[in-house]
Design a protein around this motif. Structure first.
Motif, PDB file in Angstrom:
ATOM      1  N   GLY A 126      44.986  57.606  12.278  1.00 29.79           N
ATOM      2  CA  GLY A 126      44.656  58.798  11.855  1.00 29.79           C
ATOM      3  C   GLY A 126      45.263  59.704  10.843  1.00 29.79           C
ATOM      4  N   THR A 127      45.027  60.711  11.336  1.00 28.44           N
ATOM      5  CA  THR A 127      46.000  61.811  10.099  1.00 28.44           C
ATOM      6  C   THR A 127      47.003  62.707  10.707  1.00 28.44           C
ATOM      7  OG1 THR A 127      44.583  63.487   9.749  1.00 28.44           O
ATOM      8  CG2 THR A 127      44.046  61.159   8.532  1.00 28.44           C
ATOM      9  N   SER A 128      47.577  62.300  12.063  1.00 29.30           N
ATOM     10  CA  SER A 128      48.020  63.255  13.216  1.00 29.30           C
ATOM     11  C   SER A 128      49.041  62.410  14.213  1.00 29.30           C
ATOM     12  CB  SER A 128      47.297  64.785  13.774  1.00 29.30           C
ATOM     13  OG  SER A 128      48.120  65.347  14.524  1.00 29.30           O
ATOM     14  N   ALA A 129      49.914  62.628  13.980  1.00 29.27           N
ATOM     15  CA  ALA A 129      50.918  62.041  15.602  1.00 29.27           C
ATOM     16  C   ALA A 129      49.972  62.943  16.564  1.00 29.27           C
ATOM     17  CB  ALA A 129      52.328  63.056  15.155  1.00 29.27           C
ATOM     18  N   SER A 130      49.612  64.049  16.667  1.00 28.18           N
ATOM     19  CA  SER A 130      49.136  64.118  18.300  1.00 28.18           C
ATOM     20  C   SER A 130      47.178  62.995  17.864  1.00 28.18           C
ATOM     21  CB  SER A 130      48.854  65.538  18.170  1.00 28.18           C
ATOM     22  OG  SER A 130      47.539  65.744  17.223  1.00 28.18           O
ATOM     23  N   ASP A 131      47.401  62.133  17.237  1.00 26.76           N
ATOM     24  CA  ASP A 131      46.084  61.608  17.262  1.00 26.76           C
ATOM     25  C   ASP A 131      46.069  60.137  18.649  1.00 26.76           C
ATOM     26  OD1 ASP A 131      44.231  63.330  15.261  1.00 26.76           O
ATOM     27  OD2 ASP A 131      44.666  61.827  14.315  1.00 26.76           O
ATOM     28  N   ALA A 132      45.871  60.294  19.217  1.00 23.64           N
ATOM     29  CA  ALA A 132      45.952  59.424  20.560  1.00 23.64           C
ATOM     30  C   ALA A 132      45.330  58.424  20.747  1.00 23.64           C
ATOM     31  CB  ALA A 132      46.746  60.054  22.321  1.00 23.64           C
ATOM     32  N   ALA A 133      45.325  57.724  20.868  1.00 25.43           N
ATOM     33  CA  ALA A 133      44.229  56.349  21.388  1.00 25.43           C
ATOM     34  C   ALA A 133      44.378  56.590  22.893  1.00 25.43           C
ATOM     35  CB  ALA A 133      44.705  54.961  21.043  1.00 25.43           C
ATOM     36  N   VAL A 134      42.156  55.825  23.410  1.00 27.34           N
ATOM     37  CA  VAL A 134      42.445  55.820  24.585  1.00 27.34           C
ATOM     38  C   VAL A 134      41.286  55.309  24.614  1.00 27.34           C
ATOM     39  CG1 VAL A 134      41.766  57.713  26.724  1.00 27.34           C
ATOM     40  CG2 VAL A 134      42.378  58.901  24.399  1.00 27.34           C
ATOM     41  N   ILE A 135      41.661  54.584  26.194  1.00 29.32           N
ATOM     42  CA  ILE A 135      40.902  53.485  26.672  1.00 29.32           C
ATOM     43  C   ILE A 135      38.938  54.672  26.711  1.00 29.32           C
ATOM     44  CG2 ILE A 135      40.749  51.647  28.282  1.00 29.32           C
ATOM     45  CD1 ILE A 135      42.876  51.789  27.997  1.00 29.32           C
ATOM     46  N   PRO A 136      38.307  53.594  26.406  1.00 26.31           N
ATOM     47  CA  PRO A 136      37.197  54.237  26.809  1.00 26.31           C
ATOM     48  C   PRO A 136      37.163  53.691  28.041  1.00 26.31           C
ATOM     49  CG  PRO A 136      36.716  52.755  24.729  1.00 26.31           C
ATOM     50  CD  PRO A 136      38.371  53.013  24.816  1.00 26.31           C
ATOM     51  N   VAL A 137      35.264  54.864  28.764  1.00 25.84           N
ATOM     52  CA  VAL A 137      35.253  54.057  30.049  1.00 25.84           C
ATOM     53  C   VAL A 137      33.701  54.136  30.616  1.00 25.84           C
ATOM     54  CG1 VAL A 137      37.838  54.815  31.151  1.00 25.84           C
ATOM     55  CG2 VAL A 137      35.525  56.204  30.910  1.00 25.84           C
ATOM     56  N   ALA A 138      32.426  53.715  31.581  1.00 25.22           N
ATOM     57  CA  ALA A 138      31.589  53.864  31.393  1.00 25.22           C
ATOM     58  C   ALA A 138      30.878  55.030  31.175  1.00 25.22           C
ATOM     59  CB  ALA A 138      30.772  53.217  32.290  1.00 25.22           C
ATOM     60  N   GLY A 139      30.093  55.591  30.079  1.00 21.59           N
ATOM     61  CA  GLY A 139      29.620  56.944  30.732  1.00 21.59           C
ATOM     62  C   GLY A 139      30.402  57.983  29.925  1.00 21.59           C
ATOM     63  N   THR A 140      32.029  57.798  29.386  1.00 22.28           N
ATOM     64  CA  THR A 140      32.533  58.993  28.301  1.00 22.28           C
ATOM     65  C   THR A 140      33.322  58.124  27.532  1.00 22.28           C
ATOM     66  OG1 THR A 140      33.087  59.685  31.396  1.00 22.28           O
ATOM     67  CG2 THR A 140      34.849  59.927  29.126  1.00 22.28           C
ATOM     68  N   PRO A 141      33.024  58.086  25.847  1.00 25.72           N
ATOM     69  CA  PRO A 141      33.279  57.927  25.065  1.00 25.72           C
ATOM     70  C   PRO A 141      34.591  58.486  24.618  1.00 25.72           C
ATOM     71  CG  PRO A 141      30.932  58.700  24.416  1.00 25.72           C
ATOM     72  CD  PRO A 141      31.510  58.868  26.647  1.00 25.72           C
ATOM     73  N   ALA A 142      35.462  56.989  23.579  1.00 27.11           N
ATOM     74  CA  ALA A 142      36.717  58.115  23.627  1.00 27.11           C
ATOM     75  C   ALA A 142      37.487  57.194  22.235  1.00 27.11           C
ATOM     76  CB  ALA A 142      37.626  57.476  24.787  1.00 27.11           C
ATOM     77  N   TYR A 143      38.211  58.188  21.786  1.00 27.66           N
ATOM     78  CA  TYR A 143      39.076  57.384  20.086  1.00 27.66           C
ATOM     79  C   TYR A 143      39.945  56.410  20.683  1.00 27.66           C
ATOM     80  CZ  TYR A 143      36.650  61.776  17.927  1.00 27.66           C
ATOM     81  OH  TYR A 143      35.955  62.635  17.210  1.00 27.66           O
ATOM     82  N   GLY A 144      39.210  54.654  20.559  1.00 26.26           N
ATOM     83  CA  GLY A 144      39.883  53.932  20.551  1.00 26.26           C
ATOM     84  C   GLY A 144      39.111  52.570  20.627  1.00 26.26           C
ATOM     85  N   PHE A 145      39.330  51.442  19.617  1.00 24.23           N
ATOM     86  CA  PHE A 145      38.609  50.307  19.369  1.00 24.23           C
ATOM     87  C   PHE A 145      39.494  49.620  19.563  1.00 24.23           C
ATOM     88  CE2 PHE A 145      41.005  51.331  14.974  1.00 24.23           C
ATOM     89  CZ  PHE A 145      41.364  49.853  14.828  1.00 24.23           C
ATOM     90  N   VAL A 146      38.793  48.856  20.605  1.00 22.02           N
ATOM     91  CA  VAL A 146      39.645  47.064  21.328  1.00 22.02           C
ATOM     92  C   VAL A 146      39.789  45.905  19.773  1.00 22.02           C
ATOM     93  CG1 VAL A 146      37.354  46.114  21.054  1.00 22.02           C
ATOM     94  CG2 VAL A 146      39.525  45.586  23.166  1.00 22.02           C
ATOM     95  N   VAL A 147      41.013  45.769  19.924  1.00 20.01           N
ATOM     96  CA  VAL A 147      41.631  44.667  19.274  1.00 20.01           C
ATOM     97  C   VAL A 147      42.168  43.234  19.836  1.00 20.01           C
ATOM     98  CG1 VAL A 147      43.206  43.627  18.035  1.00 20.01           C
ATOM     99  CG2 VAL A 147      42.228  45.767  17.006  1.00 20.01           C
ATOM    100  N   HIS A 148      41.068  42.626  20.104  1.00 23.06           N
ATOM    101  CA  HIS A 148      40.583  41.561  21.189  1.00 23.06           C
ATOM    102  C   HIS A 148      42.421  40.526  20.960  1.00 23.06           C
ATOM    103  CE1 HIS A 148      37.006  42.117  22.550  1.00 23.06           C
ATOM    104  NE2 HIS A 148      36.771  41.812  20.903  1.00 23.06           N
TER     105      HIS A 148
END
Length: 113
Positions: A51-73
């Motif tokens: 992101g472009t802000s220090a407040s753009d925190a990653a979140v782990i998505p759960v079933a039925g709840t999309p979130a701003y977090g993409f996985v790196v295996h």
């Protein structure tokens, strides 16, 4: 903009230690760059947000709840394009989190694939 060239480093590599709480770090390029090379050097999957802000925190998505977090295996490397606002020489932030345990990622700004 992404080029059809090998990845060219345009700044220092940043190590980011991750836990089950999001950790957000500024990535500083030596000059404007559009891509980030991200390496997850651990056995854990990590979830990241760029992101472009220090407040753009990653979140782990759960079933039925999309979130701003993409996985790196685990032990994986990806090259991603940064948000347009960050590629114009502005600070880019990378945030990461693990589902459990600890992980380490390395982020390098640059250009290319």
């Amino acid at each position: 903009m992404a080029n059809n060239i090998p990845f060219q480093v345009k700044g220092k590599t940043t190590r980011i230690n991750l836990t089950t709480s999001a950790n957000t770090v500024a990535i500083l390029a030596d000059n404007p760059s559009n891509q980030l090379r991200i390496h997850n050097g651990t056995a854990a999957e990590v979830f990241l947000r760029v992101g472009t802000s220090a407040s753009d925190a990653a979140v782990i998505p759960v079933a039925g709840t999309p979130a701003y977090g993409f996985v790196v295996h685990n032990n994986g490397t990806v090259i991603i394009t940064t948000p347009a606002q960050a590629s114009d020489g502005n600070t880019c932030f990378v945030s990461g989190i693990t589902a459990s345990g600890n992980a380490i990622i390395y982020v390098t700004p640059g250009e290319g694939l």
